[in-house]
Design an enzyme around this catalytic site. Structure first.
Site, mmCIF file in Angstrom:
data_model
loop_
_atom_site.group_PDB
_atom_site.id
_atom_site.type_symbol
_atom_site.label_atom_id
_atom_site.label_comp_id
_atom_site.label_asym_id
_atom_site.label_seq_id
_atom_site.Cartn_x
_atom_site.Cartn_y
_atom_site.Cartn_z
ATOM 1 C CE LYS A 42 32.086 -20.478 -20.152
ATOM 2 N NZ LYS A 42 32.196 -19.749 -21.441
ATOM 3 C CB CYS B 107 31.238 -16.211 -20.027
ATOM 4 S SG CYS B 107 30.543 -15.278 -21.424
ATOM 5 C CD GLU C 180 34.796 -16.196 -21.252
ATOM 6 O OE1 GLU C 180 34.643 -17.393 -21.520
ATOM 7 O OE2 GLU C 180 33.901 -15.342 -21.420
#
Length: 264
Positions: A106, A142, A40
């Site tokens: 995300k 993440c 990321e």
């Protein structure tokens, strides 16, 4: 399927980060990998002006990543930032290669441990899978790692591998949480989980301050029964791993959690 996890440290300079992508993608290809996964925030590290760095998916930075994928002959997954809503950005994974040209925004934003990602980032709302060598792979970023539903959704959509790209926040117990969560998501979904994060800045002598999540290292690959088959340390490293995808079907016969799921 042979894959590579490029545990690196991105910088404030997108052009310098492109060089890192090129160099590690070449090394991965030379080692026999057909897919290389970067963390990321690979375009620009957290702690910088993300709105200033953000570019559209048809902009020059992603165009150069796609060109590198074509020139080297490898599929690249790398984190970047694209324009969002209200002056915010989207935390985006770019997937570029011979069989795929797509992206994932995300979904679960990191509003935890004193950091508020939602202040600067617009969330996505759609899970994304892509095809590679006849297999389906799911992607996550993440904080998504803490949410099993996303990984199960990928698995029920046919994924044998779940990719996680991260810049994991440091702190007491955070490496243990990272490793434990990767194992749990592999078991939840009976998929391989390939989780790559930014290296620990302190491992190369960089001072760390503030709450921006800059990485802890310890990238790993977990098999569908929760066994760690490869793991890096804290410092920058390129992991190259062979995935025996026949293990997925064997695991699902032994541990049929997907088939046994009951809607409550």
């Amino acid at each position: 399927m042979k894959i590579a996890l490029a545990q690196v440290l991105s910088t404030s300079d997108p052009q310098r980060n492109l060089v890192a992508i090129r160099d590690h993608a070449k090394q991965a290809k030379e080692a026999g990998a057909s897919l290389v996964i970067f963390p990321e925030a690979m375009q620009v590290a957290f702690g910088n002006d993300l709105a200033k760095a953000a570019v559209a998916l048809d902009g020059p930075w992603p165009a150069l990543v796609r060109q590198q994928a074509r020139d080297i002959g490898i599929t690249i997954v790398a984190g970047m930032f694209t324009p969002g809503e209200g002056g915010r950005v989207r935390n985006t994974l770019l997937i570029a290669g011979p069989e795929a040209d797509t992206h994932y925004d995300k979904i679960h934003l990191y509003d935890a441990f004193g950091y508020a990602e939602s202040d600067s980032v617009t969330p996505g709302n759609s899970p994304v899978q892509f095809s590679h060598e006849g297999q389906i792979l799911g992607v996550a970023t993440c904080y998504d790692l803490r949410f099993p539903q996303l990984f199960i959704r990928h698995a029920t959509s046919g994924a044998a591998v779940n990719i996680v790209c991260a810049s994991w926040g440091a702190g007491e117990g955070k490496v243990e949480q990272w490793t434990t969560l990767a194992k749990a998501r592999a078991l939840d979904s009976t998929t391989f989980v390939a989780a790559v994060g930014q290296a620990d800045p302190e491992s190369v002598g960089r001072k760390v301050s503030g709450t921006a999540p800059l990485g802890v290292g310890h990238s790993l690959v977990v098999d569908p029964l929760g066994r760690v088959i490869a793991q890096a340390g804290a410092e920058p490293e390129l992991l190259v791993v062979d995935l025996d995808l026949a293990v997925v079907e064997k695991a699902r016969q032994q541990l049929p959690v997907l088939a046994n799921t009951v809607e409550l």
